[in-house]
Design a protein around this motif. Structure first.
Motif, PDB file in Angstrom:
ATOM      1  N   ILE A 135       0.844  -1.198   0.000  1.00 13.46           N
ATOM      2  CA  ILE A 135       0.000   0.000   0.000  1.00 13.46           C
ATOM      3  C   ILE A 135       0.879   1.248   0.000  1.00 13.46           C
ATOM      4  CG2 ILE A 135      -1.674   1.338   1.349  1.00 13.46           C
ATOM      5  CD1 ILE A 135      -2.870  -1.275   2.299  1.00 13.46           C
ATOM      6  N   MET A 136       1.960   1.216   0.790  1.00 10.02           N
ATOM      7  CA  MET A 136       2.897   2.330   0.812  1.00 10.02           C
ATOM      8  C   MET A 136       3.587   2.492  -0.540  1.00 10.02           C
ATOM      9  SD  MET A 136       2.461   3.604   3.723  1.00 10.02           S
ATOM     10  CE  MET A 136       2.409   3.510   5.506  1.00 10.02           C
ATOM     11  N   LEU A 137       3.887   1.376  -1.211  1.00 12.55           N
ATOM     12  CA  LEU A 137       4.496   1.450  -2.539  1.00 12.55           C
ATOM     13  C   LEU A 137       3.549   2.119  -3.534  1.00 12.55           C
ATOM     14  CD1 LEU A 137       6.237  -2.041  -2.924  1.00 12.55           C
ATOM     15  CD2 LEU A 137       7.354   0.202  -2.742  1.00 12.55           C
ATOM     16  N   ILE A 138       2.278   1.745  -3.482  1.00 11.58           N
ATOM     17  CA  ILE A 138       1.283   2.349  -4.377  1.00 11.58           C
ATOM     18  C   ILE A 138       1.153   3.835  -4.092  1.00 11.58           C
ATOM     19  CG2 ILE A 138      -1.174   2.388  -4.966  1.00 11.58           C
ATOM     20  CD1 ILE A 138      -1.201  -0.646  -4.395  1.00 11.58           C
ATOM     21  N   ALA A 139       1.140   4.212  -2.806  1.00  7.20           N
ATOM     22  CA  ALA A 139       1.067   5.632  -2.441  1.00  7.20           C
ATOM     23  C   ALA A 139       2.286   6.386  -2.965  1.00  7.20           C
ATOM     24  CB  ALA A 139       0.954   5.776  -0.924  1.00  7.20           C
ATOM     25  N   SER A 140       3.449   5.757  -2.920  1.00  3.40           N
ATOM     26  CA  SER A 140       4.676   6.389  -3.418  1.00  3.40           C
ATOM     27  C   SER A 140       4.581   6.643  -4.918  1.00  3.40           C
ATOM     28  CB  SER A 140       5.890   5.512  -3.116  1.00  3.40           C
ATOM     29  OG  SER A 140       6.042   5.301  -1.725  1.00  3.40           O
ATOM     30  N   ILE A 141       4.032   5.669  -5.654  1.00  3.52           N
ATOM     31  CA  ILE A 141       3.873   5.832  -7.105  1.00  3.52           C
ATOM     32  C   ILE A 141       2.907   6.975  -7.418  1.00  3.52           C
ATOM     33  CG2 ILE A 141       2.997   4.706  -9.200  1.00  3.52           C
ATOM     34  CD1 ILE A 141       3.998   2.043  -7.981  1.00  3.52           C
ATOM     35  N   LEU A 142       1.811   7.056  -6.659  1.00  2.00           N
ATOM     36  CA  LEU A 142       0.850   8.138  -6.851  1.00  2.00           C
ATOM     37  C   LEU A 142       1.507   9.493  -6.582  1.00  2.00           C
ATOM     38  CD1 LEU A 142      -2.361   6.670  -5.158  1.00  2.00           C
ATOM     39  CD2 LEU A 142      -1.978   7.028  -7.601  1.00  2.00           C
TER      40      LEU A 142
END
Length: 375
Positions: free
Chosen positions: A352-359
């Motif tokens: 989830i943190m990885l997805i937030a980083s991409i966003l």
């Protein structure tokens, strides 16, 4: 005096709107309702802030500001003292939602005061300082609540403290109300022609705040899963994060008058990416504390810069544009909470943190491209 009124309004905002995270287990035990039920009731306050913000933004140039502030502040004093007498979660939630509605009206007023009082780099600077006071309130609030609980003081007194803080808004009664009601300002508030850069600022606001919300919502859980930390230690990471926000926003307020907008965005984005990288690949609790603080430093200046950039696309202050941008920011908070909660049902917190980083990376690239093209 008007600037300080806006700052104190935002201090009260930060004090109130971070309480749900700290109060959820307390209210669950006090009222005997489940954690999920309490969390759902408290999360509705964010929606009510949008309603108050939109209502005030749509009517700002026609409001009798002094009378409106006085009446809403009296209502807040009553509503925020209600938890002292609430016998059940339903009555507490009702008072909390109405208080959030009126605080949403104050949120819009504070933003619009700064919008009218400052232009150019000074506006960016003052918006950063404005959000610094929100961060300061967010730091003080859980510390005061923790002290109350440690001293066996009824948790409901934290809302009485918040009620007293809202009276800082009354400083705006000493400002010159006529400055907000010039004919040209009224005309500009009725509508505007959005250009490509305004639409980009809309998209960036939603995507960025969604990413930030995902980080701030799941950071304690991330630490629990990665380091098996106790709940109290994991929750304290939010204090570290908000300290980073406070330091960063104060610094951005000083730098905004001398550093070109897109360069400041680049600096803040770099800090954020360093914090994200350190957080995702840290090996010890010390590393996590440092990375959390750096993350707060990076996040700190982004919201004010996006807000200032969007408003800079028009020659005159426009309440409608400010309302749209701030409402989209609050919508991003809700979207981030809902989206990440849905993801959490299928995966641990790390992806989830990885997805937030991409966003976040996507939103910053889009914003920086737009600022450079516009200059």
């Amino acid at each position: 005096m008007t600037t300080w009124a806006a700052n104190l309004i935002f201090f009260a905002q930060g004090f109130f709107f971070v309480l749900p995270g700290a109060l959820t287990p307390v209210l669950s035990e006090y009222f005997g309702d489940s954690l999920s039920t309490v969390g759902y009731c408290l999360s509705l306050s964010v929606i009510m802030r949008i309603v108050g913000n939109i209502f005030t933004g749509r009517n700002f140039t026609s409001l009798k500001l002094h009378k409106f502030l006085l009446r809403t502040n009296i209502a807040l004093l009553v509503l925020l003292c209600l938890p002292l007498f609430a016998p059940n979660l339903m009555l507490f939630t009702l008072g909390n939602l109405l208080a959030a509605l009126f605080l949403g009206t104050h949120f819009a007023i504070a933003n619009n005061l700064i919008l009218y009082l400052y232009v150019g780099s000074k506006r960016t600077s003052q918006m950063a300082f404005l959000n610094f006071f929100y961060s300061a309130g967010a730091i003080v609030s859980p510390l005061v609540l923790s002290w109350f609980l440690e001293k066996n003081i009824n948790w409901a007194w934290i809302f009485v403290v918040c009620a007293l803080l809202t009276t800082g808004a009354l400083l705006a009664l000493k400002s010159d109300e006529n400055m907000f009601y010039q004919p040209e300002s009224q005309q500009s508030a009725q509508g505007f022609q959005a250009n490509l850069h305004i639409y980009i600022s809309y998209v960036v606001m939603v995507v960025y705040v969604t990413a930030e919300s995902m980080y701030t919502t799941w950071l304690p859980v991330f630490f629990i899963e990665q380091l098996q930390l106790p709940l109290a230690d994991a929750a304290f990471t939010l204090v570290i994060l908000w300290c980073g926000f406070a330091v960063g926003r104060f610094t951005c307020g000083l730098l905004a008058r001398t550093v070109v907008g897109y360069r400041l965005v680049a600096y803040m984005a770099t800090f954020t990416l360093v914090g994200m990288f350190c957080l995702l690949f840290a090996l010890s609790w010390v590393d996590y504390r440092i990375s959390t603080f750096i993350l707060g430093l990076g996040f700190s200046g982004m919201y004010a810069n996006i807000l200032a950039y969007g408003n800079s696309q028009l020659d005159k202050p426009n309440v409608k544009l400010m309302t749209i941008l701030t409402s989209l920011g609050t919508a991003g908070v809700i979207l981030g909470m809902l989206f990440s909660s849905m993801l959490k049902e299928f995966m641990p917190t790390y992806p989830i943190m990885l997805i937030a980083s991409i966003l976040f990376i996507a939103s910053m690239l889009l914003l920086r491209f737009s600022i450079i093209k516009n200059n």
